[in-house]
Scaffold this active site. Structure first.
Site, PDB file in Angstrom:
ATOM      1  CE  LYS A 233      31.051  41.771   4.546  1.00 56.65           C
ATOM      2  NZ  LYS A 233      32.020  40.560   5.779  1.00 56.65           N
TER       3      LYS A 233
ATOM      4  CG  ASP B 243      34.151  41.915   2.726  1.00 59.31           C
ATOM      5  OD1 ASP B 243      34.445  41.213   4.400  1.00 59.31           O
ATOM      6  OD2 ASP B 243      33.668  41.754   1.826  1.00 59.31           O
TER       7      ASP B 243
HETATM    8  N1  GLU Z   1      34.828  41.521   5.907  1.00 58.04           N
HETATM    9  C1  GLU Z   1      36.110  41.078   7.285  1.00 58.04           C
HETATM   10  C2  GLU Z   1      35.265  39.427   7.964  1.00 58.04           C
HETATM   11  O1  GLU Z   1      34.334  38.954   6.342  1.00 58.04           O
HETATM   12  C3  GLU Z   1      36.171  41.150   8.318  1.00 58.04           C
HETATM   13  C4  GLU Z   1      34.703  42.240   9.140  1.00 58.04           C
HETATM   14  C5  GLU Z   1      35.213  43.240  10.738  1.00 58.04           C
HETATM   15  O2  GLU Z   1      36.501  42.944  11.314  1.00 58.04           O
HETATM   16  O3  GLU Z   1      34.292  43.597  11.206  1.00 58.04           O
HETATM   17  O4  GLU Z   1      34.687  39.086   8.650  1.00 58.04           O
END
Ligand code: GLU
Length: 446
Positions: free
Chosen positions: A127, A167
């Site tokens: 992340k 996100d």
């Molecule tokens: N931010 C999204 C999550 O919390 C998607 C992450 C992604 O698609 O890599 O899962």
């Protein structure tokens, strides 16, 4: 013995990561579910899998300098926490929000590792993001910020290394500027390096809708397991971003009515049902506020005080942000007859709220299971990029539906096996943990 082990690991996490309260909260919840697994599989403890899981593989923090429209220099902080790559390249979104700090990124990366494992797809967990606040910024400012952010990030990512996505505060527009800068620096049209791309430059149909749709598919599965469905249900969905909007859309398609949603400026109660076209116009096209929606929708009421969770409903989907629903909100929801709660956001319910839902015996879908549809569809986007193919909306949505149903069934089966029938929190944590930890053991001490 295994309980002592989990407590000891938790104490070390707190001591080694002072002040990172959200990270502590996320690890505590998972660690609490693991002792029965360690009791059955002592080799996992011998390999120090828990200790390794709680320590990110790599943490990158960098300066992001950029110039605003007045010509003034601004400095933000950028993060990428590459948490775990036992199952595949690090995968997870970038969040641009003033609240972003290392503890928040670590809690999100930790959750992501288990969530991604639950999808059954070949993706590890990571992340990132920045404390940059996109609110009120011009398109040019967003572009300059994204370009500066990528000027450092590019050296850490790649289709086989780390694949960021969106996100909070990062959507197709931002992914476009990030991808453009990556392409410029590397001189490579490497579609698989980012997901959430636009449809005419490597993106996948359904990715935009996937997190919201997936959360509703998961809700529908939980209700089905209890002989019920969304048809005719009154629902409350917090938030009004990508996740909330497409959760509302799918609830409507399945016969439910969403009577409220929100943003950081308050919430709107619209008893006859949220007007989805107007909501999309205000939020996605105009980048406006819920107050603008209320001003244009007769019969709806905008509140800046009180709690959205005070509105009576049978199904509640917290789709805004972490810790937005506390113990007292949960009690209100239960008293008002809620039968299902599914987390579209990451860790939106506080530990007290989760406890209230579990005690009340309602169907409660934790984020790492219920909101996995977004990242699962990112993995489908990676598949399409790798084969230079693009699938139809129907095909992709069907695959998403199957993935959500299989996550649901796996959580139920793990909960049952470990003596907590119907408890999706235990089921999701155990099932995700098993998949990652087995791969970690297989890959040796790395
Ligand atoms: N931010 C999204 C999550 O919390 C998607 C992450 C992604 O698609 O890599 O899962």
């Amino acid at each position: 013995m295994s309980e002592d082990k989990a407590t000891q690991v938790y104490d070390t996490v707190v001591a080694r990561n002072p002040g990172e309260t959200e990270f502590h909260q996320a690890t505590k919840e998972v660690l609490a579910c693991i002792p029965p697994v360690l009791a059955k599989h002592p080799e996992l403890a011998e390999h120090k899998v828990l200790e390794r899981l709680c320590e990110p593989e790599r943490q990158i923090i960098f300066r992001v300098p950029w110039t605003d429209d007045r010509g003034e220099i601004q400095i933000n902080r950028g993060f990428r926490v590459e948490f775990n790559s036992a199952l595949g390249p690090y995968k997870g979104g970038l969040r641009f929000h003033p609240s972003v700090n290392l503890g928040i990124v670590k809690f999100l990366g930790f959750e992501q590792t288990f969530k991604n494992a639950l999808t059954g797809m070949p993706i590890g967990g990571g992340k990132g993001g920045s404390d940059f606040d996109p609110k009120g910024r011009s398109d040019d400012e967003i572009m300059r910020f994204c370009q500066s952010f990528m000027t450092e990030l590019y050296r850490h990512i790649g289709e086989y290394t780390d694949v960021p996505a969106g996100d909070i505060g990062v959507g197709t527009r931002e992914i476009g500027y990030l991808f453009g800068q990556y392409k410029r620096i590397t001189n490579r049209y490497e579609s698989g390096v980012l997901t959430g791309k636009g449809l005419n430059w490597g993106g996948a149909l359904v990715r935009t809708e996937a997190t919201g749709y997936g959360a509703v598919f998961f809700t529908q599965e939980m209700l089905r397991a209890r002989g019920d469905s969304l048809d005719g249900k009154t629902c409350v969905v917090s938030g009004s971003g990508n996740v909330a909007i497409f959760a509302i859309e799918k609830i409507r398609q399945l016969g439910g009515t969403v009577v409220a949603c929100s943003d950081s400026g308050g919430f709107v109660h619209d008893p006859t049902g949220i007007d989805l076209d107007l909501l999309k116009q205000v939020k996605l096209v105009e980048r406006g506020r819920m107050a603008d929606y209320a001003a244009r929708k007769p019969g709806s009421v905008h509140s800046t005080t009180g709690r959205i969770w005070d509105i009576a409903c049978q199904v509640a989907l917290p789709c805004a942000t972490q810790n937005e629903l506390d113990g007292s909100d949960a009690k209100t929801l239960v008293d008002n007859g809620v039968v299902a709660v599914a987390e579209g956001a990451n860790m939106p319910s506080t530990p007290e709220a989760v406890e209230v839902f579990l005690q009340a015996g309602i169907a409660f879908g934790p984020g790492k299971a219920a909101n996995a549809g977004g990242v699962a569809t990112s993995a489908l986007e990676m598949q399409q990029n790798a084969s230079r193919d693009s699938w139809s909306f129907e095909h992709t949505e069907t695959r998403l539906g199957k993935i959500m149903a299989s996550i649901h069934d796996e959580c139920l089966a793990a909960a049952e096996e470990y003596g907590a029938p119907g408890n999706y929190v235990t089921g999701a944590n155990i099932s995700g943990f098993q998949r990652v930890s087995q791969a970690m053991v297989a890959l040796g001490l790395v």
